[in-house]
Design a protein around this motif. Structure first.
Motif, PDB file in Angstrom:
ATOM      1  N   GLY A   1       3.669  11.829  30.808  1.00  0.00           N
ATOM      2  CA  GLY A   1       3.420  10.407  29.657  1.00  0.00           C
ATOM      3  C   GLY A   1       4.710  10.379  28.564  1.00  0.00           C
ATOM      4  N   TYR A   2       4.452   9.646  28.197  1.00  0.00           N
ATOM      5  CA  TYR A   2       5.926   9.869  26.915  1.00  0.00           C
ATOM      6  C   TYR A   2       5.286   9.177  25.487  1.00  0.00           C
ATOM      7  CZ  TYR A   2       9.109   7.195  23.893  1.00  0.00           C
ATOM      8  OH  TYR A   2      10.035   7.167  22.462  1.00  0.00           O
ATOM      9  N   VAL A   3       5.633  10.357  24.421  1.00  0.00           N
ATOM     10  CA  VAL A   3       5.414  10.287  23.671  1.00  0.00           C
ATOM     11  C   VAL A   3       6.735  10.011  22.088  1.00  0.00           C
ATOM     12  CG1 VAL A   3       3.708  11.978  21.602  1.00  0.00           C
ATOM     13  CG2 VAL A   3       3.951  12.393  24.232  1.00  0.00           C
ATOM     14  N   SER A   4       5.678   9.315  21.391  1.00  0.00           N
ATOM     15  CA  SER A   4       6.806   8.609  20.308  1.00  0.00           C
ATOM     16  C   SER A   4       6.271   9.338  18.703  1.00  0.00           C
ATOM     17  CB  SER A   4       7.496   7.857  20.376  1.00  0.00           C
ATOM     18  OG  SER A   4       8.655   7.411  18.777  1.00  0.00           O
ATOM     19  N   GLU A   5       6.584  10.321  18.144  1.00  0.00           N
ATOM     20  CA  GLU A   5       6.016  10.751  16.749  1.00  0.00           C
ATOM     21  C   GLU A   5       6.590  10.956  15.838  1.00  0.00           C
ATOM     22  OE1 GLU A   5       3.328  14.493  17.903  1.00  0.00           O
ATOM     23  OE2 GLU A   5       5.662  15.090  19.180  1.00  0.00           O
TER      24      GLU A   5
ATOM     25  N   ARG B   1      10.093  17.551  23.242  1.00  0.00           N
ATOM     26  CA  ARG B   1      10.905  16.479  24.424  1.00  0.00           C
ATOM     27  C   ARG B   1       9.703  15.564  24.063  1.00  0.00           C
ATOM     28  NH1 ARG B   1      10.322  20.526  28.279  1.00  0.00           N
ATOM     29  NH2 ARG B   1       9.035  18.464  28.806  1.00  0.00           N
ATOM     30  N   SER B   2       9.735  14.041  24.790  1.00  0.00           N
ATOM     31  CA  SER B   2       9.221  13.309  25.300  1.00  0.00           C
ATOM     32  C   SER B   2       8.208  13.362  26.057  1.00  0.00           C
ATOM     33  CB  SER B   2      10.184  11.811  24.203  1.00  0.00           C
ATOM     34  OG  SER B   2      11.028  12.146  23.097  1.00  0.00           O
ATOM     35  N   VAL B   3       8.877  13.606  27.368  1.00  0.00           N
ATOM     36  CA  VAL B   3       8.530  13.180  28.116  1.00  0.00           C
ATOM     37  C   VAL B   3       8.324  14.277  29.031  1.00  0.00           C
ATOM     38  CG1 VAL B   3       8.861  12.206  31.200  1.00  0.00           C
ATOM     39  CG2 VAL B   3       9.615  11.125  28.835  1.00  0.00           C
ATOM     40  N   ASP B   4       6.557  14.030  29.858  1.00  0.00           N
ATOM     41  CA  ASP B   4       6.172  15.456  30.615  1.00  0.00           C
ATOM     42  C   ASP B   4       5.586  15.490  31.403  1.00  0.00           C
ATOM     43  OD1 ASP B   4       6.404  18.125  31.198  1.00  0.00           O
ATOM     44  OD2 ASP B   4       4.735  19.027  29.839  1.00  0.00           O
ATOM     45  N   PHE B   5       4.838  16.359  32.339  1.00  0.00           N
ATOM     46  CA  PHE B   5       3.633  15.402  33.614  1.00  0.00           C
ATOM     47  C   PHE B   5       3.040  16.938  33.321  1.00  0.00           C
ATOM     48  CE2 PHE B   5       7.901  13.945  36.621  1.00  0.00           C
ATOM     49  CZ  PHE B   5       7.787  12.629  36.143  1.00  0.00           C
ATOM     50  N   ARG B   6       2.060  16.623  34.258  1.00  0.00           N
ATOM     51  CA  ARG B   6       0.812  16.835  34.468  1.00  0.00           C
ATOM     52  C   ARG B   6      -0.132  16.837  35.680  1.00  0.00           C
ATOM     53  NH1 ARG B   6      -4.077  17.289  29.831  1.00  0.00           N
ATOM     54  NH2 ARG B   6      -4.653  14.992  29.904  1.00  0.00           N
ATOM     55  N   ASN B   7      -1.001  17.764  36.196  1.00  0.00           N
ATOM     56  CA  ASN B   7      -1.970  17.458  37.363  1.00  0.00           C
ATOM     57  C   ASN B   7      -3.447  18.725  36.672  1.00  0.00           C
ATOM     58  OD1 ASN B   7      -0.431  19.456  38.570  1.00  0.00           O
ATOM     59  ND2 ASN B   7      -1.412  19.365  40.233  1.00  0.00           N
TER      60      ASN B   7
ATOM     61  N   THR C   1      -5.605  14.729  23.049  1.00  0.00           N
ATOM     62  CA  THR C   1      -4.885  15.753  22.611  1.00  0.00           C
ATOM     63  C   THR C   1      -4.335  16.709  22.957  1.00  0.00           C
ATOM     64  OG1 THR C   1      -7.162  17.062  23.088  1.00  0.00           O
ATOM     65  CG2 THR C   1      -7.235  15.624  20.952  1.00  0.00           C
ATOM     66  N   SER C   2      -3.846  17.095  24.291  1.00  0.00           N
ATOM     67  CA  SER C   2      -3.095  17.529  25.217  1.00  0.00           C
ATOM     68  C   SER C   2      -1.660  17.684  24.766  1.00  0.00           C
ATOM     69  CB  SER C   2      -3.220  18.029  26.807  1.00  0.00           C
ATOM     70  OG  SER C   2      -4.432  18.501  26.724  1.00  0.00           O
ATOM     71  N   TRP C   3      -1.334  15.556  24.458  1.00  0.00           N
ATOM     72  CA  TRP C   3      -0.549  15.278  24.153  1.00  0.00           C
ATOM     73  C   TRP C   3       0.266  15.485  22.425  1.00  0.00           C
ATOM     74  CZ3 TRP C   3       3.129  14.379  28.606  1.00  0.00           C
ATOM     75  CH2 TRP C   3       2.266  14.210  29.492  1.00  0.00           C
ATOM     76  N   ILE C   4      -0.842  15.544  22.253  1.00  0.00           N
ATOM     77  CA  ILE C   4       0.203  15.309  20.499  1.00  0.00           C
ATOM     78  C   ILE C   4      -0.259  17.038  19.715  1.00  0.00           C
ATOM     79  CG2 ILE C   4      -0.649  13.150  20.429  1.00  0.00           C
ATOM     80  CD1 ILE C   4      -3.150  13.484  18.952  1.00  0.00           C
ATOM     81  N   GLY C   5      -1.113  17.888  20.590  1.00  0.00           N
ATOM     82  CA  GLY C   5      -1.658  18.967  20.300  1.00  0.00           C
ATOM     83  C   GLY C   5      -0.429  20.333  19.670  1.00  0.00           C
TER      84      GLY C   5
ATOM     85  N   GLY D   1       2.158   8.531  15.507  1.00  0.00           N
ATOM     86  CA  GLY D   1       2.587   8.452  16.853  1.00  0.00           C
ATOM     87  C   GLY D   1       1.935   7.526  17.941  1.00  0.00           C
ATOM     88  N   HIS D   2       2.882   7.296  18.968  1.00  0.00           N
ATOM     89  CA  HIS D   2       2.464   6.590  20.016  1.00  0.00           C
ATOM     90  C   HIS D   2       2.542   7.286  21.391  1.00  0.00           C
ATOM     91  CE1 HIS D   2       2.987   3.462  17.277  1.00  0.00           C
ATOM     92  NE2 HIS D   2       3.748   3.632  16.777  1.00  0.00           N
ATOM     93  N   VAL D   3       1.616   7.482  22.202  1.00  0.00           N
ATOM     94  CA  VAL D   3       1.477   7.975  23.805  1.00  0.00           C
ATOM     95  C   VAL D   3       1.266   7.399  24.776  1.00  0.00           C
ATOM     96  CG1 VAL D   3       0.132   9.611  25.182  1.00  0.00           C
ATOM     97  CG2 VAL D   3       0.354   9.803  22.698  1.00  0.00           C
TER      98      VAL D   3
END
Length: 397
Positions: free
Chosen positions: A40-44, A51-57, A146-150, A386-388
């Motif tokens: 994911g990339y997040v701009s807020e 950070r703007s970038v992360d991974f999850r699995n 919500t995991s990306w912006i919480g 922001g944007h995800v």
């Protein structure tokens, strides 16, 4: 009284279906599961110290042993094991801070009477609810954004504790705790059912007969623990001349703890959900509404808290291996047990998926979010927008 009636009905259905079952039946063991990897990339607006970038699995394996008696009774069990989300330090059970757990584990029996599940499993509504079509999202994770912006939007904390998140579209306040669930057979497209959960913080081998402790008069969030939780629900699925209709409704209630604050009371659990969806020639349109009222909140003599609710509407189109869709999510709640105010999250979402091969899917997703809060901590503005952008691979086997 209702909880004893529900448990008794489930036990009676199981006894009637059992009859003279053959104890020597051979079990068939099925193994399945699913996994996803997401980047994911997040701009807020509120991006301090992030950070703007992360991974999850996530990877889950399901084992289901089943057997069938000579009188037609089917019975067995199911356990779902997963690589759990753990960011903690190394421990005695895990050298690198990661663990394995079982988020489902129950036995079941089914026949002409329907199905009874006993153990750690979904509530009836969580297993059958209808909401907006979102097949471009992974494995029915409809609130994953919500995991990306919480971390920066004041969307975690109490919002994550009451019903999973502010965007969860089913009734999951029972936390998959140990329970009895009943599913009726389907008649003319209609199915009914319900569940009883003694405590929503007790699961697997745990025995907790203690009364709920009073809620401390400090901190943020909701009282999230309830006891003697009863659920009733129904769902409908049918097709008329190529038009597919689906609908669901559920109601959940339970007891909250007393309060240690003079002149205040913790509201009992009273929650409900409704949803509907219609589909034709690859197109589908639908939505849902979930309402928790003032469940788990402390009400004072001077003010009332904002009610917790979520509504979702969306549409999608499916053509062979391709699915595209869009939806709007709007969640709101009080945000605090003790301070008047509210917080709100709006999400505009677009997504697409492509099935490369059976069980293997590629997905892309874009979300614009706007989080508003009139609660403040140390004069910090909690509003955010922001944007995800998310890209993922999904495996189901």
């Amino acid at each position: 009284m209702n909880r004893y009636l529900l448990a008794g009905c489930a036990a009676a259905a199981l006894a009637l279906g059992a009859g003279a079952a053959n104890a020597q039946a051979k079990f068939e063991v099925k193994v399945g599961g699913d996994a996803y990897f997401e980047g994911g990339y997040v701009s807020e607006d509120r991006d301090q110290n992030t950070r703007s970038v992360d991974f999850r699995n996530r990877f889950r394996v399901t084992v289901t042993p089943t057997a069938k008696a000579d009188n037609g009774l089917e019975y067995g069990g199911r356990i779902r094991m997963r690589a759990s989300n753990n960011q903690g330090a190394p421990s005695a059970t895990s050298a690198n801070g990661r663990t394995m757990d079982a988020d489902r584990g129950y036995i079941f029996a089914q026949g002409a009477f329907g199905q009874v599940q006993m153990g750690v499993t979904n509530s009836f509504n969580d297993a059958t609810y209808i909401t907006a079509p979102q097949d471009y999202l992974p494995l029915a994770i409809y609130d994953g954004i919500t995991s990306w912006i919480g971390q920066t939007s004041d969307i975690g904390g109490g919002l994550a504790g009451l019903n999973g998140s502010i965007l969860n579209q089913s009734l999951v306040v029972e936390n998959n705790a140990t329970k009895i669930v009943y599913f009726s057979p389907r008649f003319a497209g209609l199915q009914v059912g319900g569940s009883y959960t003694p405590r929503n913080d007790s699961s697997h081998t745990d025995v907790n007969r203690a009364d709920l402790a009073p809620v401390a008069a400090a901190g943020r969030g909701f009282a999230t623990t309830f006891e003697d939780m009863v659920e009733l629900g129904a769902n409908y699925s049918n097709t008329f001349g190529g038009v597919a209709l689906k609908a669901s409704a559920g109601y959940y209630w339970g007891n909250a703890a007393g309060t240690s604050t003079v002149g205040a009371s913790v509201e009992d659990l009273n929650a409900w959900q409704v949803g509907a969806q219609v589909g034709y020639a690859g197109f589908s349109l639908g939505g849902s509404y979930t309402d928790f009222g003032e469940s788990g909140q402390i009400q004072t003599a001077t003010s009332d808290n904002e009610k917790s609710r979520l509504w979702v509407v969306g549409a999608q189109y499916t053509a062979g291996p391709i699915v595209v869709g869009a939806n709007y999510k709007n969640g709101k709640d009080a945000g605090s047990l003790y301070t008047p105010g509210s917080r709100k999250l709006e999400v505009y979402e677009f997504g697409a998926g492509y099935t490369v091969a059976p069980g293997l899917t590629l997905q892309a997703q874009y979300d614009y979010f706007k989080a508003d809060s009139d609660l403040s901590t140390a004069a910090v503005d909690l509003d955010n927008d922001g944007h995800v952008v998310l890209l993922r691979t999904v495996l189901a086997f």
